[in-house]
Design a protein around this motif. Structure first.
Motif, PDB file in Angstrom:
ATOM      1  N   LEU A  90       0.833  -1.204   0.000  1.00 14.09           N
ATOM      2  CA  LEU A  90       0.000   0.000   0.000  1.00 14.09           C
ATOM      3  C   LEU A  90       0.872   1.261   0.000  1.00 14.09           C
ATOM      4  CD1 LEU A  90      -2.778   1.338   0.155  1.00 14.09           C
ATOM      5  CD2 LEU A  90      -2.672   1.113   2.661  1.00 14.09           C
ATOM      6  N   GLY A  91       1.910   1.244   0.833  1.00 10.49           N
ATOM      7  CA  GLY A  91       2.791   2.407   0.940  1.00 10.49           C
ATOM      8  C   GLY A  91       3.511   2.700  -0.364  1.00 10.49           C
ATOM      9  N   ARG A  92       3.909   1.650  -1.062  1.00 10.19           N
ATOM     10  CA  ARG A  92       4.582   1.818  -2.353  1.00 10.19           C
ATOM     11  C   ARG A  92       3.602   2.426  -3.365  1.00 10.19           C
ATOM     12  NH1 ARG A  92       5.431  -3.374  -3.807  1.00 10.19           N
ATOM     13  NH2 ARG A  92       7.135  -3.701  -2.340  1.00 10.19           N
ATOM     14  N   TRP A  93       2.343   1.947  -3.304  1.00 15.98           N
ATOM     15  CA  TRP A  93       1.320   2.492  -4.200  1.00 15.98           C
ATOM     16  C   TRP A  93       1.087   3.977  -3.915  1.00 15.98           C
ATOM     17  CZ3 TRP A  93      -3.334   4.905  -3.444  1.00 15.98           C
ATOM     18  CH2 TRP A  93      -4.049   5.179  -4.621  1.00 15.98           C
ATOM     19  N   VAL A  94       0.949   4.321  -2.647  1.00 13.38           N
ATOM     20  CA  VAL A  94       0.718   5.734  -2.264  1.00 13.38           C
ATOM     21  C   VAL A  94       1.883   6.596  -2.762  1.00 13.38           C
ATOM     22  CG1 VAL A  94       0.570   7.369  -0.317  1.00 13.38           C
ATOM     23  CG2 VAL A  94      -0.719   5.213  -0.234  1.00 13.38           C
ATOM     24  N   ALA A 100       3.682  10.892  -8.810  1.00 15.40           N
ATOM     25  CA  ALA A 100       3.196  11.215 -10.157  1.00 15.40           C
ATOM     26  C   ALA A 100       2.373  12.499 -10.119  1.00 15.40           C
ATOM     27  CB  ALA A 100       2.367  10.052 -10.715  1.00 15.40           C
ATOM     28  N   GLN A 101       1.549  12.640  -9.078  1.00 17.51           N
ATOM     29  CA  GLN A 101       0.742  13.853  -8.933  1.00 17.51           C
ATOM     30  C   GLN A 101       1.639  15.085  -8.713  1.00 17.51           C
ATOM     31  OE1 GLN A 101      -2.791  14.424  -9.149  1.00 17.51           O
ATOM     32  NE2 GLN A 101      -1.764  16.404  -9.278  1.00 17.51           N
ATOM     33  N   ALA A 102       2.641  14.919  -7.857  1.00 19.91           N
ATOM     34  CA  ALA A 102       3.543  16.047  -7.563  1.00 19.91           C
ATOM     35  C   ALA A 102       4.302  16.465  -8.820  1.00 19.91           C
ATOM     36  CB  ALA A 102       4.515  15.666  -6.443  1.00 19.91           C
ATOM     37  N   ARG A 103       4.675  15.480  -9.636  1.00 20.00           N
ATOM     38  CA  ARG A 103       5.347  15.791 -10.891  1.00 20.00           C
ATOM     39  C   ARG A 103       4.413  16.587 -11.821  1.00 20.00           C
ATOM     40  NH1 ARG A 103       9.253  14.496 -15.058  1.00 20.00           N
ATOM     41  NH2 ARG A 103       8.620  16.103 -16.527  1.00 20.00           N
ATOM     42  N   ALA A 104       3.140  16.203 -11.862  1.00 15.05           N
ATOM     43  CA  ALA A 104       2.170  16.923 -12.700  1.00 15.05           C
ATOM     44  C   ALA A 104       2.025  18.373 -12.221  1.00 15.05           C
ATOM     45  CB  ALA A 104       0.817  16.204 -12.674  1.00 15.05           C
ATOM     46  N   ALA A 132      15.600   1.106  -3.111  1.00 14.89           N
ATOM     47  CA  ALA A 132      15.485   0.815  -4.545  1.00 14.89           C
ATOM     48  C   ALA A 132      14.116   1.222  -5.075  1.00 14.89           C
ATOM     49  CB  ALA A 132      15.740  -0.673  -4.800  1.00 14.89           C
ATOM     50  N   ASP A 133      13.068   0.968  -4.284  1.00 14.95           N
ATOM     51  CA  ASP A 133      11.706   1.342  -4.707  1.00 14.95           C
ATOM     52  C   ASP A 133      11.561   2.859  -4.829  1.00 14.95           C
ATOM     53  OD1 ASP A 133      10.894  -1.278  -4.812  1.00 14.95           O
ATOM     54  OD2 ASP A 133       9.830  -1.258  -2.891  1.00 14.95           O
ATOM     55  N   VAL A 134      12.066   3.585  -3.844  1.00 16.14           N
ATOM     56  CA  VAL A 134      11.961   5.049  -3.880  1.00 16.14           C
ATOM     57  C   VAL A 134      12.732   5.582  -5.085  1.00 16.14           C
ATOM     58  CG1 VAL A 134      12.555   7.205  -2.681  1.00 16.14           C
ATOM     59  CG2 VAL A 134      11.591   5.295  -1.381  1.00 16.14           C
ATOM     60  N   THR A 135      13.932   5.044  -5.297  1.00 17.46           N
ATOM     61  CA  THR A 135      14.746   5.471  -6.437  1.00 17.46           C
ATOM     62  C   THR A 135      14.002   5.239  -7.750  1.00 17.46           C
ATOM     63  OG1 THR A 135      16.698   4.813  -5.175  1.00 17.46           O
ATOM     64  CG2 THR A 135      17.025   5.218  -7.522  1.00 17.46           C
ATOM     65  N   ALA A 136      13.420   4.038  -7.888  1.00 15.90           N
ATOM     66  CA  ALA A 136      12.707   3.700  -9.129  1.00 15.90           C
ATOM     67  C   ALA A 136      11.489   4.602  -9.331  1.00 15.90           C
ATOM     68  CB  ALA A 136      12.282   2.229  -9.099  1.00 15.90           C
ATOM     69  N   ILE A 137      10.777   4.882  -8.248  1.00 15.18           N
ATOM     70  CA  ILE A 137       9.576   5.735  -8.357  1.00 15.18           C
ATOM     71  C   ILE A 137       9.967   7.144  -8.779  1.00 15.18           C
ATOM     72  CG2 ILE A 137       7.776   6.868  -6.971  1.00 15.18           C
ATOM     73  CD1 ILE A 137       7.475   4.107  -5.482  1.00 15.18           C
ATOM     74  N   LEU A 138      11.055   7.657  -8.232  1.00 20.73           N
ATOM     75  CA  LEU A 138      11.506   9.003  -8.618  1.00 20.73           C
ATOM     76  C   LEU A 138      11.916   9.028 -10.094  1.00 20.73           C
ATOM     77  CD1 LEU A 138      13.501  10.037  -5.409  1.00 20.73           C
ATOM     78  CD2 LEU A 138      11.327  11.000  -6.205  1.00 20.73           C
ATOM     79  N   LEU A 143      10.061  13.012 -10.733  1.00 17.69           N
ATOM     80  CA  LEU A 143      10.035  14.001  -9.643  1.00 17.69           C
ATOM     81  C   LEU A 143      11.449  14.146  -9.067  1.00 17.69           C
ATOM     82  CD1 LEU A 143       8.004  15.753  -7.946  1.00 17.69           C
ATOM     83  CD2 LEU A 143       8.134  13.926  -6.228  1.00 17.69           C
ATOM     84  N   GLU A 144      11.897  15.389  -8.883  1.00 17.68           N
ATOM     85  CA  GLU A 144      13.225  15.586  -8.286  1.00 17.68           C
ATOM     86  C   GLU A 144      13.183  15.141  -6.822  1.00 17.68           C
ATOM     87  OE1 GLU A 144      12.663  19.864  -9.762  1.00 17.68           O
ATOM     88  OE2 GLU A 144      11.321  18.126  -9.950  1.00 17.68           O
ATOM     89  N   PRO A 145      14.242  14.464  -6.353  1.00 20.35           N
ATOM     90  CA  PRO A 145      14.263  13.981  -4.967  1.00 20.35           C
ATOM     91  C   PRO A 145      14.036  15.098  -3.944  1.00 20.35           C
ATOM     92  CG  PRO A 145      16.164  13.142  -6.175  1.00 20.35           C
ATOM     93  CD  PRO A 145      15.462  14.089  -7.092  1.00 20.35           C
ATOM     94  N   GLY A 146      14.541  16.289  -4.246  1.00 18.54           N
ATOM     95  CA  GLY A 146      14.390  17.410  -3.322  1.00 18.54           C
ATOM     96  C   GLY A 146      12.955  17.878  -3.148  1.00 18.54           C
ATOM     97  N   GLN A 147      12.055  17.421  -4.037  1.00 22.33           N
ATOM     98  CA  GLN A 147      10.638  17.786  -3.917  1.00 22.33           C
ATOM     99  C   GLN A 147       9.896  16.859  -2.956  1.00 22.33           C
ATOM    100  OE1 GLN A 147      10.856  20.936  -5.574  1.00 22.33           O
ATOM    101  NE2 GLN A 147       8.739  20.365  -5.927  1.00 22.33           N
TER     102      GLN A 147
END
Ligand code: C2E
Ligand code: MG
Ligand code: MG
Ligand code: MG
Length: 295
Positions: A90-94, A100-104, A132-138, A143-147
């Motif tokens: 669930l956390g990975r999905w959120v 994706a929303q923040a990038r938009a 690894a999951d956070v890296t892949a999602i970014l 989305l820039e990591p600093g965001q």
């Protein structure tokens, strides 16, 4: 994973089967399938810079559109998701959804786009795939990591264990911010704080509730709040106050030098489109985006 499913079942059958426990059991059993069916939604609550009222960020807060129980708040299912381990999925999905929303927002509003805060459960911090999951999602979302800022409770962050600490350091190295959530409620060892890669403290709403304004101001009520703000600033951390509901609380927090605020006084957590609407309205008005939406 099976072990934890089993634990959930014992909890139901060892103690008496109250309605509440049966409801809890039903929810936990259906949670993994519900993720796949797309029953979860993310709402976003504004984080407001107290000095100028600008919308600084949003916190992603998950809700479950349950087919029979209706819209469920996290207090009804996050703990269960923790117990069963479903929180990792669930956390990975959120995280993916919110990034994706923040990038938009970033694409549409540039520098005026809000920073994104996402809650991470202790269980996620123990997950060896987290970094690894956070890296892949970014990478996937762009989305820039600093965001991105990840919120973890004191119990998760400040217990000084090598595995989680390594993950925190790796996230910090990526450029992702870490904030301590519900600060002040965890009975944790404060001496670990200066050594942790955290950038912010979120003062728990229970302390904000003690604040009164005007003639009712009482210095001892403010003592913990002002001490936490002093501690945070001494360590060069940003302090966010949770649960601001009244103008008096806001006034006191401003006077005490708190940096950022969050609470129903500004806005409740709302669907992404409402945040988009706020950002568009303020852009066309040519004003800096204020967090206050009038709700
Ligand atoms: P939290 O991270 O401390 O989030 C703040 C909670 O306070 C949210 O409750 C928010 O709606 C509520 N809140 C905000 N302003 C006010 C106010 O002025 N007054 C009051 N009384 N409450 C206010 P919510 O959305 O029910 O979430 C509860 C908790 O569930 C969160 O506490 C967080 O620990 C957890 N949670 C929510 N979403 C996620 C998620 O995606 N992953 C994980 N691991 N935990 C989540
Ligand atoms: Mg939080
Ligand atoms: Mg919190
Ligand atoms: Mg809290």
């Amino acid at each position: 994973r099976a072990k934890h499913d089993g634990k959930g079942r014992y909890a139901v059958f060892d103690r008496g089967r109250t309605d509440l426990e049966i409801a809890r059991f039903t929810l936990s059993a259906t949670l993994p399938a519900a993720i796949e069916r797309g029953e979860f939604v993310v709402h976003y609550q504004p984080l407001v810079t107290l000095s100028d009222g600008a919308l600084r960020g949003v916190e992603a807060l998950v809700r479950w559109h349950h087919p029979t129980f209706g819209l469920l708040q996290p207090d009804r299912f996050i703990e269960l998701a923790e117990e069963t381990g479903a929180i990792v999925t669930l956390g990975r999905w959120v995280l993916a959804h919110a990034c994706a929303q923040a990038r938009a927002w970033r694409d549409e509003f540039g520098a005026a786009a809000p920073l994104l805060s996402v809650n991470l459960s202790p269980r996620q911090l123990e997950d060896p795939d987290l970094v690894a999951d956070v890296t892949a999602i970014l990478l996937d979302t762009g989305l820039e990591p600093g965001q991105l800022q990840l919120e973890l409770t004191e119990q998760a962050v400040m217990r000084d264990e090598p595995g989680p600490l390594k993950a925190l350091r790796a996230l910090d190295d990526l450029g992702v911010g870490i904030a301590v959530d519900d600060f002040g409620t965890g009975y944790s060892n404060l001496s670990t704080l200066p050594r942790l890669p955290v950038r912010g403290l979120k003062l728990d709403g229970s302390f904000v509730r003690t604040l009164r304004g005007g003639d009712a101001t009482n210095p001892t009520d403010e003592l913990i709040v002002s001490t936490v703000i002093g501690l945070a600033h001494g360590l060069d951390l940003t302090v966010t106050a949770e649960g601001i509901e009244t103008a008096d609380q806001l006034e006191r927090l401003r006077a005490l030098g708190c940096d950022v605020g969050q609470g129903w006084l500004f806005a409740k957590a709302v669907p992404a489109e409402e945040i988009t609407g706020m950002l568009r309205a303020h852009r066309s008005a040519g004003e800096p985006t204020a967090g206050r939406t009038g709700t």
